[in-house]
Design a protein around this motif. Structure first.
Motif, PDB file in Angstrom:
ATOM      1  N   GLY A   1       0.847  -1.189   0.000  1.00 24.96           N
ATOM      2  CA  GLY A   1       0.000   0.000   0.000  1.00 24.96           C
ATOM      3  C   GLY A   1       0.878   1.233   0.000  1.00 24.96           C
ATOM      4  O   GLY A   1       2.102   1.135   0.118  1.00 24.96           O
TER       5      GLY A   1
ATOM      6  N   ILE B   1      -7.419   4.989   6.188  1.00 24.10           N
ATOM      7  CA  ILE B   1      -6.681   3.865   5.594  1.00 24.10           C
ATOM      8  C   ILE B   1      -5.587   3.382   6.562  1.00 24.10           C
ATOM      9  O   ILE B   1      -5.346   2.180   6.703  1.00 24.10           O
ATOM     10  CB  ILE B   1      -6.078   4.297   4.235  1.00 24.10           C
ATOM     11  CG1 ILE B   1      -7.187   4.598   3.205  1.00 24.10           C
ATOM     12  CG2 ILE B   1      -5.138   3.228   3.685  1.00 24.10           C
ATOM     13  CD1 ILE B   1      -8.016   3.406   2.802  1.00 24.10           C
TER      14      ILE B   1
ATOM     15  N   MET C   1      -7.147   1.189   8.999  1.00 26.93           N
ATOM     16  CA  MET C   1      -7.480  -0.094   8.380  1.00 26.93           C
ATOM     17  C   MET C   1      -6.229  -0.984   8.282  1.00 26.93           C
ATOM     18  O   MET C   1      -6.275  -2.184   8.582  1.00 26.93           O
ATOM     19  CB  MET C   1      -8.069   0.142   6.982  1.00 26.93           C
ATOM     20  CG  MET C   1      -8.540  -1.121   6.304  1.00 26.93           C
ATOM     21  SD  MET C   1      -9.126  -0.786   4.609  1.00 26.93           S
ATOM     22  CE  MET C   1     -10.804  -0.261   4.981  1.00 26.93           C
ATOM     23  N   ALA C   2      -5.110  -0.381   7.901  1.00 24.18           N
ATOM     24  CA  ALA C   2      -3.853  -1.136   7.822  1.00 24.18           C
ATOM     25  C   ALA C   2      -3.442  -1.624   9.212  1.00 24.18           C
ATOM     26  O   ALA C   2      -2.955  -2.761   9.371  1.00 24.18           O
ATOM     27  CB  ALA C   2      -2.751  -0.267   7.215  1.00 24.18           C
TER      28      ALA C   2
ATOM     29  N   LEU D   1      -5.529  -4.502  10.167  1.00 21.22           N
ATOM     30  CA  LEU D   1      -5.098  -5.672   9.386  1.00 21.22           C
ATOM     31  C   LEU D   1      -3.841  -6.282   9.996  1.00 21.22           C
ATOM     32  O   LEU D   1      -3.733  -7.503  10.155  1.00 21.22           O
ATOM     33  CB  LEU D   1      -4.840  -5.236   7.937  1.00 21.22           C
ATOM     34  CG  LEU D   1      -4.261  -6.285   6.993  1.00 21.22           C
ATOM     35  CD1 LEU D   1      -5.253  -7.421   6.762  1.00 21.22           C
ATOM     36  CD2 LEU D   1      -3.875  -5.655   5.649  1.00 21.22           C
TER      37      LEU D   1
ATOM     38  N   VAL E   1       0.528   2.965   4.799  1.00 27.30           N
ATOM     39  CA  VAL E   1      -0.031   1.625   5.000  1.00 27.30           C
ATOM     40  C   VAL E   1       1.001   0.676   5.608  1.00 27.30           C
ATOM     41  O   VAL E   1       0.678  -0.159   6.457  1.00 27.30           O
ATOM     42  CB  VAL E   1      -0.557   1.076   3.651  1.00 27.30           C
ATOM     43  CG1 VAL E   1      -0.784  -0.427   3.711  1.00 27.30           C
ATOM     44  CG2 VAL E   1      -1.849   1.804   3.276  1.00 27.30           C
TER      45      VAL E   1
ATOM     46  N   VAL F   1      -3.753  -2.849   0.213  1.00 31.79           N
ATOM     47  CA  VAL F   1      -4.669  -1.921   0.865  1.00 31.79           C
ATOM     48  C   VAL F   1      -4.607  -0.597   0.122  1.00 31.79           C
ATOM     49  O   VAL F   1      -3.552   0.044   0.085  1.00 31.79           O
ATOM     50  CB  VAL F   1      -4.254  -1.696   2.334  1.00 31.79           C
ATOM     51  CG1 VAL F   1      -5.243  -0.746   3.023  1.00 31.79           C
ATOM     52  CG2 VAL F   1      -4.165  -3.018   3.084  1.00 31.79           C
ATOM     53  N   ASP F   2      -5.729  -0.214  -0.494  1.00 29.88           N
ATOM     54  CA  ASP F   2      -5.788   1.080  -1.175  1.00 29.88           C
ATOM     55  C   ASP F   2      -4.604   1.164  -2.159  1.00 29.88           C
ATOM     56  O   ASP F   2      -4.312   0.202  -2.842  1.00 29.88           O
ATOM     57  CB  ASP F   2      -5.728   2.171  -0.104  1.00 29.88           C
ATOM     58  CG  ASP F   2      -6.011   3.571  -0.639  1.00 29.88           C
ATOM     59  OD1 ASP F   2      -7.056   3.790  -1.257  1.00 29.88           O
ATOM     60  OD2 ASP F   2      -5.154   4.448  -0.415  1.00 29.88           O
TER      61      ASP F   2
ATOM     62  N   LEU G   1      -8.085  -4.987  -0.346  1.00 27.56           N
ATOM     63  CA  LEU G   1      -8.928  -4.177   0.554  1.00 27.56           C
ATOM     64  C   LEU G   1      -9.000  -2.771  -0.038  1.00 27.56           C
ATOM     65  O   LEU G   1      -8.031  -2.002   0.065  1.00 27.56           O
ATOM     66  CB  LEU G   1      -8.257  -4.091   1.931  1.00 27.56           C
ATOM     67  CG  LEU G   1      -8.767  -4.965   3.057  1.00 27.56           C
ATOM     68  CD1 LEU G   1      -7.839  -4.878   4.262  1.00 27.56           C
ATOM     69  CD2 LEU G   1     -10.196  -4.592   3.452  1.00 27.56           C
TER      70      LEU G   1
ATOM     71  N   THR H   1      -8.732  -1.668  -3.074  1.00 26.30           N
ATOM     72  CA  THR H   1      -7.560  -1.465  -3.924  1.00 26.30           C
ATOM     73  C   THR H   1      -7.920  -1.557  -5.404  1.00 26.30           C
ATOM     74  O   THR H   1      -9.094  -1.618  -5.758  1.00 26.30           O
ATOM     75  CB  THR H   1      -6.443  -2.470  -3.555  1.00 26.30           C
ATOM     76  OG1 THR H   1      -5.223  -2.062  -4.181  1.00 26.30           O
ATOM     77  CG2 THR H   1      -6.788  -3.888  -4.008  1.00 26.30           C
TER      78      THR H   1
ATOM     79  N   PRO I   1     -10.586  -5.851   7.429  1.00 27.96           N
ATOM     80  CA  PRO I   1      -9.376  -6.598   7.761  1.00 27.96           C
ATOM     81  C   PRO I   1      -9.666  -8.033   8.205  1.00 27.96           C
ATOM     82  O   PRO I   1      -8.954  -8.963   7.810  1.00 27.96           O
ATOM     83  CB  PRO I   1      -8.777  -5.766   8.897  1.00 27.96           C
ATOM     84  CG  PRO I   1      -9.193  -4.358   8.585  1.00 27.96           C
ATOM     85  CD  PRO I   1     -10.590  -4.506   8.050  1.00 27.96           C
TER      86      PRO I   1
END
Lengths: 151, 151, 151, 151
Positions: D10, D18, D21-22, D25, D44, D101-102, D124, D126, D139
């Motif tokens: 990411g 984000i 979120m990372a 995860l 990320v 991710v993204d 995710l 992405t 996640p």
């Protein structure tokens, strides 16, 4: 052509005498129809490329940085690797024979890679770390040795 | 010459129509004085090199393997990296403009690298992942777009 | 931890005496809280990893190939580079100090890279190409020298 | 451990949502006994490492630069490649599964490499460039998909 690519390795900074030796080597290689591959920067690399161009040869510069414009003005084909000194391995792999001129630790590393890969190595006033290095004392003598490996 | 190196990227295997398109592209690039850099293997890479040689151009093949002899017969300057697909980055870095022809995931990765490095990208029937890719439908049109980036 | 990563370099095949020396070195390094980074294969690399694991240390193996499963069984963190011997540079860059044990041309190349990058180099029965290499004769002595560089 | 290394890819810069979120995860991966490999920098990569450390996991950062100190503070094992974005390939090769991710073009290049190498890819929020990417929205869901690939 691919059997006739010779790596010239040596320091990026050198005195005038070594530069002239590299230049004479490049010229002699080009006269014999060889293409030169080197690190593309100054010192021995520049001398060799300059000499090769005087005799109409082709020169390849495999650069450590990310920009083709880092190459010395005598490089025909600049390759921008962005790999730092990791590019030294690419130079050695591509060449059929490696010639080392003078040089410090960087040259020693390239020399050692060449020996590790079983490439023929010819030396001109360089590191003496193995009897596998064919020692020569002039550019003409060096090219005569190289010719033996490239039938 | 260093402002006139164009990367041609595309799959190592392709059908006859795409091969012919790559060949026409290589020819048109060489006619316009460009040097081609590519991955040096088959398919689109071979087509582009073949076309370039028909028009007297110079071709560079940056190979994934350890042997210059892996190059297709139309490569003038083979570079043996021993880096596997890591060599794709070297191709993109060295080029001033990247042209993508058709292609699968390997081509997508190179395309994305080119976009990441802010290199101009011209596409011929390739991935449509960004509006930054200049879409073209013939080799002549692609070369016309490339010329805009290399004054 | 990042100040305490030590590279152990040496041949992928070695006799029992050298293997035992590498094992003792790995053990002594781990006892002193060092993480080991090496090429992840057999010989000296395996000996050093085995010794480190006996003392509860952490071991990193930076592999030349494309598969983490190429690593010897004592590697905790396998890194699959797919770069061939180009991976040697990664090992040297990551380490704060490099210890060379015995070794042939590959070890010489790594040694030379370390000297080129101005990394401290400690030697155990290895190449004698520079006075910058701190020569030692036992693993304990080698680790005592390493400690001087990592306060 | 070598079957349980998961790449988190990411962007090096991302917004707070984000990043969180990372982080979630990374935490979920560590809870399930996975080691994280990533590019070792910010955004990320940092979020994932931070989350993994909160759950006691191990984190590997494969850096583009030449210094281990470039790594974010949550990287346990920094690897200094000096290869620039070429390091992305090392990350993908080493991982058993890749989670994206993204992300922008760099992430797209890594994603494409993963697909080229036939590695399982979980996404995710992405790039949507292939049906081979398993799309997930949280996640926890991503980790549940990853688990399927690592018996």
């Amino acid at each position: 052509m691919r059997n006739r690519i010779i790596a010239v390795i040596g320091a990026g900074q050198c005195d005038q005498r070594i530069y002239k030796m590299a230049e004479a080597l490049g010229k002699e290689l080009a006269r014999n129809g060889f293409t030169i591959i080197c690190g593309g920067l100054g010192g021995v690399m520049e001398g060799a490329c300059k000499g090769a161009k005087e005799a109409g040869g082709l020169t390849i510069g495999v650069l450590p940085g990310e920009q083709v414009h880092d190459a010395n003005p005598f490089v025909d084909v600049p390759i921008a690797t962005g790999m730092g000194i990791g590019r030294n391995i690419v130079i050695v792999r591509t060449a059929q024979v490696v010639v080392a001129v003078d040089g410090s630790f960087g040259t020693l590393a390239e020399l050692a890679f060449a020996l590790q890969l079983n490439k023929p190595v010819v030396g001109l006033e360089t590191w003496d770390v193995s009897e596998k290095i064919v020692k020569t004392s002039t550019p003409v003598e060096a090219v005569n040795e190289i010719i033996k490996y490239v039938e």
